[in-house]
Design an enzyme around this catalytic site. Structure first.
Site, PDB file in Angstrom:
ATOM      1  N   HIS A   1      -1.528  -3.551   5.949  1.00  0.00           N
ATOM      2  CA  HIS A   1      -2.968  -3.595   5.706  1.00  0.00           C
ATOM      3  C   HIS A   1      -3.801  -3.040   6.863  1.00  0.00           C
ATOM      4  O   HIS A   1      -4.689  -2.214   6.640  1.00  0.00           O
ATOM      5  CB  HIS A   1      -3.384  -5.036   5.387  1.00  0.00           C
ATOM      6  CG  HIS A   1      -4.675  -5.155   4.638  1.00  0.00           C
ATOM      7  ND1 HIS A   1      -5.067  -4.263   3.667  1.00  0.00           N
ATOM      8  CD2 HIS A   1      -5.668  -6.089   4.703  1.00  0.00           C
ATOM      9  CE1 HIS A   1      -6.243  -4.638   3.170  1.00  0.00           C
ATOM     10  NE2 HIS A   1      -6.625  -5.732   3.779  1.00  0.00           N
TER      11      HIS A   1
ATOM     12  N   ASP B   1       0.844  -1.200   0.000  1.00  0.00           N
ATOM     13  CA  ASP B   1       0.000   0.000   0.000  1.00  0.00           C
ATOM     14  C   ASP B   1       0.881   1.253   0.000  1.00  0.00           C
ATOM     15  O   ASP B   1       1.311   1.730   1.049  1.00  0.00           O
ATOM     16  CB  ASP B   1      -0.996   0.015   1.166  1.00  0.00           C
ATOM     17  CG  ASP B   1      -2.187  -0.900   0.913  1.00  0.00           C
ATOM     18  OD1 ASP B   1      -2.244  -1.518  -0.174  1.00  0.00           O
ATOM     19  OD2 ASP B   1      -3.054  -1.001   1.794  1.00  0.00           O
TER      20      ASP B   1
ATOM     21  N   HIS C   1     -10.228  -5.597   8.667  1.00  0.00           N
ATOM     22  CA  HIS C   1      -9.652  -6.652   7.830  1.00  0.00           C
ATOM     23  C   HIS C   1      -9.527  -7.963   8.602  1.00  0.00           C
ATOM     24  O   HIS C   1      -8.622  -8.755   8.364  1.00  0.00           O
ATOM     25  CB  HIS C   1      -8.283  -6.233   7.283  1.00  0.00           C
ATOM     26  CG  HIS C   1      -8.311  -4.927   6.554  1.00  0.00           C
ATOM     27  ND1 HIS C   1      -9.143  -4.694   5.503  1.00  0.00           N
ATOM     28  CD2 HIS C   1      -7.608  -3.780   6.735  1.00  0.00           C
ATOM     29  CE1 HIS C   1      -8.973  -3.453   5.057  1.00  0.00           C
ATOM     30  NE2 HIS C   1      -8.042  -2.879   5.791  1.00  0.00           N
TER      31      HIS C   1
HETATM   32 FE   LIG Z   1      -4.128  -2.614   2.551  1.00  0.00          FE
END
Ligand SMILES: [Fe+2]
Ligand SMILES: *[C@@H]1O[C@H](CO)[C@@H](O)[C@H](O)[C@H]1NC(C)=O
Ligand SMILES: *[C@@H]1O[C@H](CO)[C@@H](O)[C@H](O)[C@H]1NC(C)=O
Ligand SMILES: *[C@@H]1O[C@H](CO)[C@@H](O)[C@H](O)[C@H]1NC(C)=O
Ligand SMILES: *[C@@H]1O[C@H](CO)[C@@H](O)[C@H](O)[C@H]1NC(C)=O
Ligand SMILES: *[C@@H]1O[C@H](CO)[C@@H](O)[C@H](O)[C@H]1NC(C)=O
Ligand SMILES: *[C@@H]1O[C@H](CO)[C@@H](O)[C@H](O)[C@H]1NC(C)=O
Ligand SMILES: *[C@@H]1O[C@H](CO)[C@@H](O)[C@H](O)[C@H]1NC(C)=O
Length: 470
Positions: free
Chosen positions: A358, A199, A331
């Site tokens: 994440h 990311d 998540h």
């Molecule tokens: Fe991510």
């Protein structure tokens, strides 16, 4: 300097790690949820005219310069940059410090379109045959504007070579991102290479995946990544799959801009690969490429793990974007299917540590496994396992989506320490038996460690580790 008060809701002061061989119930039922009180402020992207996004002066001046390891062993470097106005030159001129002679490597350039965005000229050049442990200068550009940078190559691959890796994930380009990068740069631990757990720019959070955000991210990070390699992992914000915009090739902007040496580890795609660097063997996996049985990534990893020679590279490190063990309500269990496929291999091959991103927070697990379940036997609780890796989530770089603050309660017994703050990590390998991991939160001074652990190598010294959490 340290701000706020630190206290813990821990019920056990000493965390017992892997005291019992292999599968046994966890002795200590509570990890630590830090109650560090941070000043909460929204994460907003730095404005387009910020100092960190400045375009270097001069016609067609190279920008967004970034480097990464260019082969399997650390004797090559991939240099990448963008020229905005015309292709210009794809040559890199380079020379070892003090050398009178200069050398030239030839690369190539590409462009891509995304919806109504057209990229600049993206150059990639691999410099081969570098000497180990040597400072090199390099120059890109031509005509009136050339820009000069430098890097130091890694020491030769070997079992007792000390080396310090930085750990950054989910960085983005907010004021908080800038703090994280500054803390990494100013750390007295002096990271030499960044292990980046995915990311990057968060361009896709903007209308039409505004790819200008990829360019600003490239300019923002140049101040570090032009001088030391960042080892890339693909995250979900790299996918850029958007059929509504006519964009159906996953990872197009990311894989056009960030090249990795996947071929030299026998990989067939840039999303999973491996490198050796100093005393570490680093395996990068892709949460967003197929990993079921018979798939290319599965087959590659199956053949890859037996190749790792722990007498040459004692430290086996895995990078993956989506964490397998994560006790935040963000998540939650997204990493589960990959864990089911690969966890038993990680135990069999004594992986030392798995770093993931994440989840926008920090978390460190105990040495645990959860691979006994077989549909009918009900054995689905994580248990202590001295041959398991430690799982560290370090997705706390500071991107626009803000912190993950909502945690599952009570803290699961496998979770050793968790805190919702922005920051970065350092993994300092001392020799074949010892490595020191520490986590720095952005509210603290550069030298303050909010969590740390002396790692004992799983191959050479698979003994109990003592948690030091201050
Ligand atoms: Fe991510
Ligand atoms: C791309 O399209 C969007 C929406 O129509 C528009 O706002 C933007 O200015 C366009 N960008 C370019 C580079 O044409
Ligand atoms: C250098 O800049 C000048 C003035 O902009 C231009 O005329 C000349 O062609 C440039 N030289 C090269 C080699 O690009
Ligand atoms: C980003 O951080 C650098 C280094 O600390 C600083 O010089 C710069 O002004 C910061 N920029 C912004 C927009 O915060
Ligand atoms: C890819 O690697 C293989 C060996 O692993 C080598 O034979 C081949 O030439 C490489 N291809 C490229 C394009 O570098
Ligand atoms: C599942 O595990 C149980 C208990 O360990 C065992 O008895 C059983 O044979 C296993 N089933 C299969 C299909 O392997
Ligand atoms: C935290 O997450 C849980 C589970 O998704 C949800 O039920 C709860 O409302 C959330 N709490 C807050 C304060 O957002
Ligand atoms: C390895 O490093 C650790 C930590 O610095 C040290 O205590 C230990 O003595 C070292 N081992 C050897 C063989 O030098």
């Amino acid at each position: 300097m340290g701000t706020g008060r630190i206290s813990f809701s821990a019920t056990c002061a000493v965390v017992l790690l892997g005291l019992i061989m292999n599968s046994s119930a966890l002795h200590c039922n509570r990890g630590i949820t830090s109650s560090f009180i941070r000043v909460s402020s929204p994460s907003v992207d730095m404005p387009f005219d910020s100092d960190v996004f400045q375009v270097p002066p001069g016609y067609n001046a190279p920008q967004q310069v970034h480097i990464t390891q260019g082969d399997h062993v650390g004797q090559a470097m991939i240099v990448s940059w963008v020229t905005p106005d015309e292709p210009g030159s794809s040559l890199v001129t380079y020379w070892p410090k003090k050398s009178k002679e200069k050398y030239v490597a030839e690369g190539y350039y590409l462009t891509y379109n995304y919806y109504n965005y057209t990229s600049g000229f993206i150059h990639h050049c691999t410099i081969p045959n570098l000497k180990y442990n040597t400072k090199y200068y390099y120059e890109v550009g031509d005509g009136n504007v050339t820009r000069k940078f430098w890097f130091r190559t890694a020491p030769p691959v070997g079992p007792d070579v000390p080396y310090t890796f930085g750990l950054i994930g989910d960085l983005g380009q907010t004021y908080d991102s800038n703090k994280t990068l500054t803390h990494y740069e100013q750390s007295p631990l002096k990271g030499k290479t960044v292990l980046y757990v995915g990311d990057l720019s968060y361009a896709d959070d903007w209308p039409f995946h505004d790819n200008v955000k990829w360019d600003t991210w490239g300019r923002f990070t140049e101040r570090s990544v032009a001088y030391q390699p960042w080892i890339w992992t693909a995250g979900n914000h790299e996918i850029d799959f958007e059929p509504l915009l006519g964009e159906t090739v996953p990872f197009k902007p990311y894989s056009s801009r960030y090249h990795v040496p996947y071929n030299s580890s026998g990989s067939t795609a840039p999303f999973w690969y491996s490198i050796k660097r100093a005393s570490a063997y680093i395996i990068v996996l892709s949460s967003y490429s197929a990993y079921g049985k018979y798939t290319p990534q599965y087959t590659w990893l199956e053949q890859e793990l037996p190749k790792v020679d722990r007498t040459e590279t004692p430290w086996l490190i895995v990078l993956v974007h989506s964490p397998w063990y994560n006790s935040y309500n963000y998540h939650y269990m997204e990493g589960e299917t990959m864990r089911v496929m690969f966890e038993s291999w990680f135990i069999q091959y004594n992986v030392d540590v798995v770093f993931a991103g994440h989840v926008h927070a920090y978390e460190r697990s105990k040495r645990i496994s959860n691979n006994a379940y077989n549909i009918t036997n009900g054995l689905c609780t994580p248990v202590s396992n001295k041959f398991s890796p430690v799982y560290i989530t370090i997705g706390d770089g500071g991107n626009i989506e803000g912190l993950a603050t909502n945690m599952t309660e009570p803290q699961p017994s496998y979770s050793a320490f968790r805190e919702s703050s922005f920051g970065h990590g350092m993994f300092s390998i001392k020799n074949r038996t010892h490595a020191y991991f520490s986590w720095n939160r952005n509210q603290d001074g550069y030298a303050v460690e909010a969590d740390s652990l002396w790692f004992h190598n799983r191959y050479w010294y698979p003994t109990t580790e003592t948690t030091i959490s201050i």
